[in-house]
Scaffold this motif. Structure first.
Motif, PDB file in Angstrom:
ATOM      1  N   GLU A 156       0.839  -1.181   0.000  1.00 25.82           N
ATOM      2  CA  GLU A 156       0.000   0.000   0.000  1.00 25.82           C
ATOM      3  C   GLU A 156       0.883   1.243   0.000  1.00 25.82           C
ATOM      4  N   PRO A 157       1.553   1.499  -1.122  1.00 23.25           N
ATOM      5  CA  PRO A 157       2.386   2.691  -1.182  1.00 23.25           C
ATOM      6  C   PRO A 157       1.589   3.934  -1.565  1.00 23.25           C
ATOM      7  N   VAL A 158       0.260   3.818  -1.537  1.00 26.51           N
ATOM      8  CA  VAL A 158      -0.599   4.880  -2.030  1.00 26.51           C
ATOM      9  C   VAL A 158      -0.907   5.866  -0.903  1.00 26.51           C
ATOM     10  N   GLU A 159      -0.637   7.131  -1.131  1.00 26.98           N
ATOM     11  CA  GLU A 159      -0.827   8.151  -0.096  1.00 26.98           C
ATOM     12  C   GLU A 159      -2.050   9.012  -0.419  1.00 26.98           C
ATOM     13  N   TYR A 160      -3.172   8.364  -0.638  1.00 26.15           N
ATOM     14  CA  TYR A 160      -4.407   9.080  -0.921  1.00 26.15           C
ATOM     15  C   TYR A 160      -5.186   9.295   0.369  1.00 26.15           C
ATOM     16  N   LEU A 161      -5.808  10.461   0.463  1.00 27.32           N
ATOM     17  CA  LEU A 161      -6.544  10.779   1.681  1.00 27.32           C
ATOM     18  C   LEU A 161      -7.731   9.863   1.886  1.00 27.32           C
ATOM     19  N   ASP A 162      -8.314   9.388   0.810  1.00 29.69           N
ATOM     20  CA  ASP A 162      -9.500   8.548   0.931  1.00 29.69           C
ATOM     21  C   ASP A 162      -9.185   7.068   0.690  1.00 29.69           C
ATOM     22  N   TRP A 163      -7.933   6.688   0.930  1.00 29.03           N
ATOM     23  CA  TRP A 163      -7.541   5.287   0.711  1.00 29.03           C
ATOM     24  C   TRP A 163      -8.346   4.332   1.566  1.00 29.03           C
ATOM     25  N   THR A 164      -8.752   4.768   2.759  1.00 29.79           N
ATOM     26  CA  THR A 164      -9.519   3.883   3.636  1.00 29.79           C
ATOM     27  C   THR A 164     -10.900   3.583   3.071  1.00 29.79           C
ATOM     28  N   ARG A 165     -11.358   4.389   2.120  1.00 24.18           N
ATOM     29  CA  ARG A 165     -12.664   4.143   1.514  1.00 24.18           C
ATOM     30  C   ARG A 165     -12.599   3.093   0.411  1.00 24.18           C
ATOM     31  N   VAL A 166     -11.400   2.764  -0.028  1.00 24.85           N
ATOM     32  CA  VAL A 166     -11.258   1.787  -1.109  1.00 24.85           C
ATOM     33  C   VAL A 166     -11.545   0.390  -0.566  1.00 24.85           C
ATOM     34  N   PRO A 167     -12.438  -0.371  -1.197  1.00 25.04           N
ATOM     35  CA  PRO A 167     -12.720  -1.742  -0.720  1.00 25.04           C
ATOM     36  C   PRO A 167     -11.459  -2.591  -0.718  1.00 25.04           C
ATOM     37  N   ALA A 168     -11.428  -3.540   0.188  1.00 26.38           N
ATOM     38  CA  ALA A 168     -10.232  -4.378   0.327  1.00 26.38           C
ATOM     39  C   ALA A 168      -9.893  -5.110  -0.965  1.00 26.38           C
ATOM     40  N   TRP A 169     -10.920  -5.574  -1.695  1.00 25.56           N
ATOM     41  CA  TRP A 169     -10.642  -6.362  -2.900  1.00 25.56           C
ATOM     42  C   TRP A 169      -9.935  -5.535  -3.973  1.00 25.56           C
ATOM     43  N   ALA A 170     -10.111  -4.214  -3.953  1.00 28.31           N
ATOM     44  CA  ALA A 170      -9.573  -3.369  -5.018  1.00 28.31           C
ATOM     45  C   ALA A 170      -8.220  -2.766  -4.690  1.00 28.31           C
ATOM     46  N   ARG A 171      -7.791  -2.820  -3.436  1.00 31.85           N
ATOM     47  CA  ARG A 171      -6.583  -2.083  -3.041  1.00 31.85           C
ATOM     48  C   ARG A 171      -5.329  -2.567  -3.750  1.00 31.85           C
ATOM     49  N   SER A 172      -5.154  -3.876  -3.820  1.00 31.73           N
ATOM     50  CA  SER A 172      -3.919  -4.373  -4.441  1.00 31.73           C
ATOM     51  C   SER A 172      -3.863  -4.033  -5.919  1.00 31.73           C
ATOM     52  N   TYR A 173      -5.028  -4.011  -6.594  1.00 26.17           N
ATOM     53  CA  TYR A 173      -5.042  -3.687  -8.022  1.00 26.17           C
ATOM     54  C   TYR A 173      -4.756  -2.196  -8.234  1.00 26.17           C
ATOM     55  N   ILE A 174      -5.387  -1.330  -7.431  1.00 24.06           N
ATOM     56  CA  ILE A 174      -5.125   0.098  -7.550  1.00 24.06           C
ATOM     57  C   ILE A 174      -3.666   0.397  -7.224  1.00 24.06           C
ATOM     58  N   ALA A 175      -3.152  -0.201  -6.148  1.00 21.29           N
ATOM     59  CA  ALA A 175      -1.761   0.038  -5.766  1.00 21.29           C
ATOM     60  C   ALA A 175      -0.808  -0.427  -6.859  1.00 21.29           C
ATOM     61  N   ALA A 176      -1.127  -1.572  -7.496  1.00 19.16           N
ATOM     62  CA  ALA A 176      -0.264  -2.066  -8.572  1.00 19.16           C
ATOM     63  C   ALA A 176      -0.249  -1.090  -9.738  1.00 19.16           C
ATOM     64  N   CYS A 177      -1.403  -0.533 -10.075  1.00 20.47           N
ATOM     65  CA  CYS A 177      -1.459   0.435 -11.177  1.00 20.47           C
ATOM     66  C   CYS A 177      -0.722   1.719 -10.812  1.00 20.47           C
ATOM     67  N   VAL A 178      -0.840   2.149  -9.568  1.00 25.66           N
ATOM     68  CA  VAL A 178      -0.132   3.357  -9.141  1.00 25.66           C
ATOM     69  C   VAL A 178       1.369   3.122  -9.182  1.00 25.66           C
ATOM     70  N   ARG A 179       1.815   1.987  -8.692  1.00 27.87           N
ATOM     71  CA  ARG A 179       3.249   1.673  -8.694  1.00 27.87           C
ATOM     72  C   ARG A 179       3.798   1.612 -10.112  1.00 27.87           C
ATOM     73  N   ALA A 180       2.964   1.165 -11.055  1.00 28.22           N
ATOM     74  CA  ALA A 180       3.402   1.081 -12.445  1.00 28.22           C
ATOM     75  C   ALA A 180       3.264   2.408 -13.173  1.00 28.22           C
ATOM     76  N   GLY A 181       2.760   3.436 -12.479  1.00 25.59           N
ATOM     77  CA  GLY A 181       2.607   4.746 -13.092  1.00 25.59           C
ATOM     78  C   GLY A 181       1.455   4.831 -14.074  1.00 25.59           C
ATOM     79  N   LEU A 182       0.468   3.957 -13.922  1.00 28.19           N
ATOM     80  CA  LEU A 182      -0.640   3.913 -14.870  1.00 28.19           C
ATOM     81  C   LEU A 182      -1.797   4.818 -14.480  1.00 28.19           C
ATOM     82  N   ILE A 183      -1.989   5.056 -13.190  1.00 29.96           N
ATOM     83  CA  ILE A 183      -3.050   5.946 -12.752  1.00 29.96           C
ATOM     84  C   ILE A 183      -2.510   6.831 -11.641  1.00 29.96           C
ATOM     85  N   GLN A 184      -3.199   7.921 -11.407  1.00 29.30           N
ATOM     86  CA  GLN A 184      -2.858   8.795 -10.298  1.00 29.30           C
ATOM     87  C   GLN A 184      -4.145   9.430  -9.797  1.00 29.30           C
ATOM     88  N   GLY A 185      -4.078  10.018  -8.619  1.00 25.68           N
ATOM     89  CA  GLY A 185      -5.286  10.562  -8.008  1.00 25.68           C
ATOM     90  C   GLY A 185      -5.523  12.010  -8.408  1.00 25.68           C
TER      91      GLY A 185
END
Length: 366
Positions: free
Chosen positions: A255-284
């Motif tokens: 969970e290297p994601v420093e989003y203010l609303d990260w706690t609102r992200v469902p557990a099932w989606a966190r690893s996928y969002i974090a993977a995309c962020v780490r790969a530079g594919l999405i940003q907040g």
């Protein structure tokens, strides 16, 4: 008139000793002192002249066994004085300690080599095969947990069957020999896709793309047997599609994601969002970081290279649930060597010949 010789006094001796013993005592100053040691017919002697105060001290070697020690002193007038014999047992020395040989450093075994695995399988059972150090024991780890071991045959082969969970699975192996454990080899990823009949896609314009994407494990239906092809895709759902389609390692995405609303992200989606962020594919967002439920589409100019692959229901714009699905299939199957899928912002640039996107507000159709 001659005087009487000085007495010969021998200090107490030990009852037993290893190797040698010191014989000391007093006589007359200048007297010649001789100490004789005998044992089973063997005799040897040691001599010394008494020093100041008539003191003498001689170290004599004992035989192994019962020794008799006799002492005699002859003063300068020729008078002889005797003492002993004294019984002292000679003990054998302890055996010499074996030489200390430094341990030879044995290098750890090389990690096993796991044969190539299919990217997608439809059966839960999968047989792993590979090579490792002959005679060793291979440990198999599935999704971070040890699931069993397999013996390595004399020809260096091993074989082990695992049961995959639905979705992405990570397989790792290591081997143990007399030298210890090896490191884990490179992790292998394999996706277990359960094919389900989608009861609401028959006759839909995207039926073919949906079936391909489902077969490749990129998308899946709902538990009630529907796919809901006209339902809009949320950011977090599309993040999973992207992560699966590009084979991003969601196991390494903590969970290297420093989003203010990260706690609102469902557990099932966190690893996928974090993977995309780490790969530079999405940003907040700067003001509203990563709204995971944002319903937004990407508006682009008409992509001429896209029109042959899928019908676009909104001319002049690109539909995520239709054209992107088909493009994904074509890209992953190797039928396009120029298309790329980098994402930023809500989504991002498409092919290199397409202008930049415009992000639509939630709920607004293009």
């Amino acid at each position: 008139m001659d005087k009487d010789p000085a007495p010969l006094v021998v200090d107490p001796l030990p009852a037993s000793v290893v190797g040698s013993v010191t014989v000391s005592g007093t006589s007359e100053y200048g007297a010649a002192v001789e100490v004789a040691v005998s044992c089973a017919g063997r005799v040897h002697s040691h001599r010394q002249v008494a020093g100041a105060g008539g003191r003498f001290s001689l170290s004599v070697t004992l035989y192994v066994g019962d020794n008799l020690i006799s002492v005699k002193a002859t003063d300068r007038a020729g008078n002889l004085t005797l003492a002993g014999p004294y019984a002292v047992r000679g003990l054998a020395p302890p055996p010499a300690a074996p030489p200390v040989v430094p341990p030879v450093a044995v290098p750890a075994p090389e990690p096993p080599v796991l044969e190539a695995l299919p990217g997608v399988v439809h059966e839960a059972s999968l047989v792993l095969e590979g090579t490792a150090t002959a005679g060793g024991t291979v440990e198999v780890r599935l999704n971070g947990e040890v699931v069993g071991t397999a013996a390595v045959s004399p020809d260096g082969r091993f074989r082990f069957a695992v049961t995959l969970r639905e979705g992405l699975n990570m397989v790792q192996v290591r081997v143990r020999t007399a030298a210890g454990w090896s490191e884990y080899g490179d992790a292998r990823l394999v996706r277990h896709v359960v094919l389900r009949e989608m009861k609401d896609i028959a006759g839909h314009w995207a039926e073919g793309a949906i079936k391909k994407a489902v077969g490749m494990g990129i998308v899946a239906g709902y538990e009630d047997g529907t796919f809901r092809p006209d339902k809009r895709v949320l950011r977090m759902e599309f993040a999973k599609i992207v992560a699966v389609a590009l084979d991003l390692n969601v196991f390494a995405a903590a969970e290297p994601v420093e989003y203010l609303d990260w706690t609102r992200v469902p557990a099932w989606a966190r690893s996928y969002i974090a993977a995309c962020v780490r790969a530079g594919l999405i940003q907040g967002y700067t003001t509203r970081p990563l709204p995971p439920g944002t319903r937004s589409l990407v508006r682009r100019s008409p992509p001429s290279w896209c029109e042959p692959w899928a019908w676009n229901p909104w001319p002049g714009r690109e539909c995520m649930s239709g054209c992107l699905s088909e493009m994904t299939i074509r890209y992953l199957s190797g039928r396009s060597d120029t298309w790329r899928w980098p994402l930023s912002g809500a989504f991002s640039r498409g092919p290199k010949d397409c202008p930049g996107p415009a992000i639509l507000p939630p709920g607004q159709r293009p």
